[in-house]
Design a protein around this motif. Structure first.
Motif, mmCIF file in Angstrom:
data_model
loop_
_atom_site.group_PDB
_atom_site.id
_atom_site.type_symbol
_atom_site.label_atom_id
_atom_site.label_comp_id
_atom_site.label_asym_id
_atom_site.label_seq_id
_atom_site.Cartn_x
_atom_site.Cartn_y
_atom_site.Cartn_z
ATOM 1 N N VAL A 17 3.433 -3.379 -9.158
ATOM 2 C CA VAL A 17 2.048 -3.802 -8.973
ATOM 3 C C VAL A 17 1.249 -3.360 -10.190
ATOM 4 C CG1 VAL A 17 2.183 -3.675 -6.453
ATOM 5 C CG2 VAL A 17 1.383 -1.689 -7.748
ATOM 6 N N PHE A 18 0.053 -3.899 -10.324
ATOM 7 C CA PHE A 18 -0.794 -3.495 -11.451
ATOM 8 C C PHE A 18 -2.188 -3.126 -10.949
ATOM 9 C CE2 PHE A 18 -0.754 -8.180 -11.233
ATOM 10 C CZ PHE A 18 -2.098 -8.467 -11.069
ATOM 11 N N PRO A 19 -2.856 -2.180 -11.626
ATOM 12 C CA PRO A 19 -4.218 -1.808 -11.228
ATOM 13 C C PRO A 19 -5.153 -3.004 -11.360
ATOM 14 C CG PRO A 19 -3.296 -0.209 -12.765
ATOM 15 C CD PRO A 19 -2.375 -1.390 -12.770
ATOM 16 N N PRO A 20 -6.162 -3.086 -10.514
ATOM 17 C CA PRO A 20 -7.116 -4.187 -10.627
ATOM 18 C C PRO A 20 -7.926 -4.074 -11.910
ATOM 19 C CG PRO A 20 -7.876 -2.585 -9.020
ATOM 20 C CD PRO A 20 -6.489 -2.172 -9.406
ATOM 21 N N LYS A 21 -8.487 -5.190 -12.349
ATOM 22 C CA LYS A 21 -9.351 -5.179 -13.525
ATOM 23 C C LYS A 21 -10.559 -4.285 -13.270
ATOM 24 C CE LYS A 21 -8.047 -9.832 -15.049
ATOM 25 N NZ LYS A 21 -8.530 -11.201 -15.357
ATOM 26 N N SER A 22 -11.170 -3.839 -14.350
ATOM 27 C CA SER A 22 -12.297 -2.904 -14.221
ATOM 28 C C SER A 22 -13.451 -3.495 -13.420
ATOM 29 C CB SER A 22 -12.788 -2.483 -15.609
ATOM 30 O OG SER A 22 -13.143 -3.623 -16.385
ATOM 31 N N SER A 23 -13.529 -4.827 -13.393
ATOM 32 C CA SER A 23 -14.613 -5.489 -12.651
ATOM 33 C C SER A 23 -14.307 -5.600 -11.161
ATOM 34 C CB SER A 23 -14.857 -6.886 -13.233
ATOM 35 O OG SER A 23 -13.669 -7.668 -13.174
ATOM 36 N N THR A 24 -13.090 -5.224 -10.766
ATOM 37 C CA THR A 24 -12.663 -5.331 -9.368
ATOM 38 C C THR A 24 -12.531 -3.940 -8.765
ATOM 39 O OG1 THR A 24 -11.411 -7.331 -9.906
ATOM 40 C CG2 THR A 24 -10.893 -6.243 -7.814
ATOM 41 N N PRO A 25 -13.023 -3.705 -7.562
ATOM 42 C CA PRO A 25 -12.884 -2.377 -6.945
ATOM 43 C C PRO A 25 -11.417 -1.969 -6.834
ATOM 44 C CG PRO A 25 -14.418 -3.739 -5.696
ATOM 45 C CD PRO A 25 -13.771 -4.646 -6.706
ATOM 46 N N VAL A 26 -11.125 -0.718 -7.185
ATOM 47 C CA VAL A 26 -9.745 -0.227 -7.157
ATOM 48 C C VAL A 26 -9.169 -0.279 -5.747
ATOM 49 C CG1 VAL A 26 -10.317 2.205 -6.774
ATOM 50 C CG2 VAL A 26 -8.227 1.603 -8.032
ATOM 51 N N GLU A 27 -10.052 -0.276 -4.746
ATOM 52 C CA GLU A 27 -9.591 -0.310 -3.356
ATOM 53 C C GLU A 27 -8.797 -1.581 -3.036
ATOM 54 O OE1 GLU A 27 -12.547 2.695 -3.756
ATOM 55 O OE2 GLU A 27 -12.628 0.552 -4.278
ATOM 56 N N SER A 28 -8.989 -2.627 -3.825
ATOM 57 C CA SER A 28 -8.278 -3.882 -3.550
ATOM 58 C C SER A 28 -6.771 -3.705 -3.654
ATOM 59 C CB SER A 28 -8.740 -4.975 -4.518
ATOM 60 O OG SER A 28 -8.407 -4.641 -5.862
ATOM 61 N N ILE A 29 -6.315 -2.830 -4.524
ATOM 62 C CA ILE A 29 -4.880 -2.619 -4.676
ATOM 63 C C ILE A 29 -4.312 -1.886 -3.468
ATOM 64 C CG2 ILE A 29 -5.039 -0.414 -5.911
ATOM 65 C CD1 ILE A 29 -2.461 -3.230 -6.472
ATOM 66 N N TYR A 30 -5.117 -1.068 -2.812
ATOM 67 C CA TYR A 30 -4.624 -0.333 -1.647
ATOM 68 C C TYR A 30 -4.350 -1.286 -0.473
ATOM 69 C CZ TYR A 30 -6.038 3.666 -4.411
ATOM 70 O OH TYR A 30 -6.157 4.576 -5.421
ATOM 71 N N SER A 31 -5.112 -2.360 -0.388
ATOM 72 C CA SER A 31 -4.836 -3.375 0.628
ATOM 73 C C SER A 31 -3.500 -4.054 0.338
ATOM 74 C CB SER A 31 -5.959 -4.414 0.645
ATOM 75 O OG SER A 31 -5.644 -5.490 1.506
ATOM 76 N N THR A 32 -3.254 -4.325 -0.943
ATOM 77 C CA THR A 32 -1.982 -4.930 -1.349
ATOM 78 C C THR A 32 -0.811 -4.023 -0.989
ATOM 79 O OG1 THR A 32 -2.993 -6.158 -3.167
ATOM 80 C CG2 THR A 32 -0.635 -5.735 -3.325
ATOM 81 N N ILE A 33 -0.951 -2.743 -1.293
ATOM 82 C CA ILE A 33 0.132 -1.797 -1.018
ATOM 83 C C ILE A 33 0.382 -1.675 0.483
ATOM 84 C CG2 ILE A 33 0.839 0.628 -1.222
ATOM 85 C CD1 ILE A 33 -0.860 0.606 -3.877
ATOM 86 N N SER A 34 -0.688 -1.691 1.268
ATOM 87 C CA SER A 34 -0.529 -1.627 2.724
ATOM 88 C C SER A 34 0.269 -2.814 3.256
ATOM 89 C CB SER A 34 -1.907 -1.594 3.401
ATOM 90 O OG SER A 34 -2.585 -0.394 3.108
ATOM 91 N N GLN A 35 0.096 -3.972 2.625
ATOM 92 C CA GLN A 35 0.851 -5.149 3.044
ATOM 93 C C GLN A 35 2.290 -5.130 2.535
ATOM 94 O OE1 GLN A 35 -1.594 -8.973 2.811
ATOM 95 N NE2 GLN A 35 -2.974 -7.546 1.776
ATOM 96 N N LEU A 36 2.526 -4.426 1.435
ATOM 97 C CA LEU A 36 3.884 -4.309 0.900
ATOM 98 C C LEU A 36 4.692 -3.240 1.638
ATOM 99 C CD1 LEU A 36 3.179 -4.459 -2.953
ATOM 100 C CD2 LEU A 36 4.169 -6.275 -1.546
ATOM 101 N N GLN A 37 4.004 -2.265 2.204
ATOM 102 C CA GLN A 37 4.686 -1.131 2.833
ATOM 103 C C GLN A 37 5.707 -1.542 3.897
ATOM 104 O OE1 GLN A 37 2.002 1.665 4.692
ATOM 105 N NE2 GLN A 37 3.554 3.261 4.836
ATOM 106 N N PRO A 38 5.390 -2.489 4.804
ATOM 107 C CA PRO A 38 6.371 -2.849 5.837
ATOM 108 C C PRO A 38 7.651 -3.478 5.290
ATOM 109 C CG PRO A 38 4.155 -3.592 6.440
ATOM 110 C CD PRO A 38 4.101 -3.173 5.017
ATOM 111 N N LEU A 39 7.651 -3.867 4.029
ATOM 112 C CA LEU A 39 8.839 -4.473 3.427
ATOM 113 C C LEU A 39 9.859 -3.420 3.001
ATOM 114 C CD1 LEU A 39 7.061 -7.216 1.264
ATOM 115 C CD2 LEU A 39 7.885 -7.370 3.628
ATOM 116 N N ASN A 40 9.473 -2.153 3.121
ATOM 117 C CA ASN A 40 10.364 -1.014 2.874
ATOM 118 C C ASN A 40 10.997 -1.008 1.484
ATOM 119 O OD1 ASN A 40 10.034 0.116 5.518
ATOM 120 N ND2 ASN A 40 11.404 -1.491 6.294
ATOM 121 N N PRO A 41 10.202 -1.132 0.431
ATOM 122 C CA PRO A 41 10.788 -1.024 -0.908
ATOM 123 C C PRO A 41 11.285 0.401 -1.162
ATOM 124 C CG PRO A 41 8.400 -0.923 -1.042
ATOM 125 C CD PRO A 41 8.735 -1.262 0.392
ATOM 126 N N ASP A 42 12.270 0.523 -2.012
ATOM 127 C CA ASP A 42 12.772 1.857 -2.362
ATOM 128 C C ASP A 42 11.776 2.602 -3.252
ATOM 129 O OD1 ASP A 42 15.489 1.996 -1.131
ATOM 130 O OD2 ASP A 42 15.752 0.177 -2.308
#
Length: 284
Positions: A17-42
């Motif tokens: 994954v990549f950090p959001p652009k400076s114009s985008t709240p960093v919290e947006s990436i945490y939503s992405t990670i929450s959706q990726l978590q159930p996929l059980n990546p190593d």
């Protein structure tokens, strides 16, 4: 956990994954990670800021992945524009955040910034990290040769230098023809490179985007892949589904041929990662 230990037990599946652009709240990436978590990546790796940038959210995001989501994280660390002092500071920050894994990179050149001069190659950074920490260090590699290298032979020699300096595993740049990866894997084995190599897979959902990226990294686009893009480029849903199907076919073939692991470039799109994982979950 040091991610190099995972390969002793299984074929790995990891995400980038990549950090959001400076114009985008960093919290947006945490939503992405929450959706990726159930996929059980190593593990999940987090890219760094653009060339010359030192202010980025990589370590914070890696910390959240590791300490909140309980998934191993890998922090990208490019060195061309870093001083040794700044790298030492970041190593301390990572240690405090319980981060144990670094993807050591030279980083892309940026004409708007002057290199710091302390590190010229990724191998320099690898040696420095190993000298000053007990971090697990991962290296990047190019199945079709680094764009700035004269030949694949020279590139693999440089890769061997990186591994000898302390890289315990490798992640490839994107590629779309698996035979290219198999040829590269054979050449690395002949060169005495015996660490796990994860295959980097990029699901294609946008023709212009992938043409831009392949121009930068010199990845070859097979004829059958070009036909897919030409046929569906004006139909975003069809292009997305075709890109997912192509990535799945690559992964199935790679696992059948005993790849050490799959590293999925998610482009921060949980839907695409989810559909791919649904199709291949029984293979891991």
């Amino acid at each position: 956990m040091k991610t190099c230990e995972l390969f002793k037990k299984k074929t790995t599946l990891s995400f980038e994954v990549f950090p959001p652009k400076s114009s985008t709240p960093v919290e947006s990436i945490y939503s992405t990670i929450s959706q990726l978590q159930p996929l059980n990546p190593d593990f999940i790796s987090v890219t760094y800021g653009a060339g010359g940038s030192t202010n980025n959210a990589t370590i914070d995001i890696c910390s959240a992945i590791k300490n909140h989501h309980k998934i191993e994280s890998v922090a990208h660390l490019p060195c061309l524009y870093q001083t040794k002092e700044r790298v030492l500071e970041q190593l301390e920050e990572m240690k405090s955040a319980n981060i144990e894994n670094i993807l050591a990179l030279r980083g892309d050149r940026n004409p708007d910034f002057e290199p710091a001069g302390d590190f010229h190659y990724a191998s320099d950074l690898v040696s420095f990290i190993k000298e000053h920490s007990d971090m697990n260090v991962i290296g990047a590699c190019y199945p079709e040769c680094h764009p700035e290298c004269d030949s694949i032979v020279d590139d693999i020699k440089h890769l061997k230098d990186k591994v000898d300096a302390g890289c315990s595993q490798l992640i490839t740049q994107l590629f779309f023809d698996n035979s290219t990866f198999y040829d590269f894997r054979e050449k690395t084995a002949i060169a005495g490179i015996n660490v796990p190599i994860e295959a980097g897979i990029m699901p294609v959902t946008n023709k212009k985007q992938i043409l831009r990226m392949t121009t930068l990294c010199h990845a070859t686009l097979p004829k059958k892949f070009l036909k897919i893009m030409d046929k569906y480029e004006n139909d975003p849903i069809a292009m997305r589904d075709a890109g997912i199907a192509y990535a799945v076919s690559q992964i199935v073939d790679l696992i059948a041929n005993d790849v050490d692991g799959i590293h999925l470039y998610t482009m921060n799109n949980p839907y695409i990662a989810e559909k791919i994982c649904e199709a291949v979950k029984s293979l891991f």
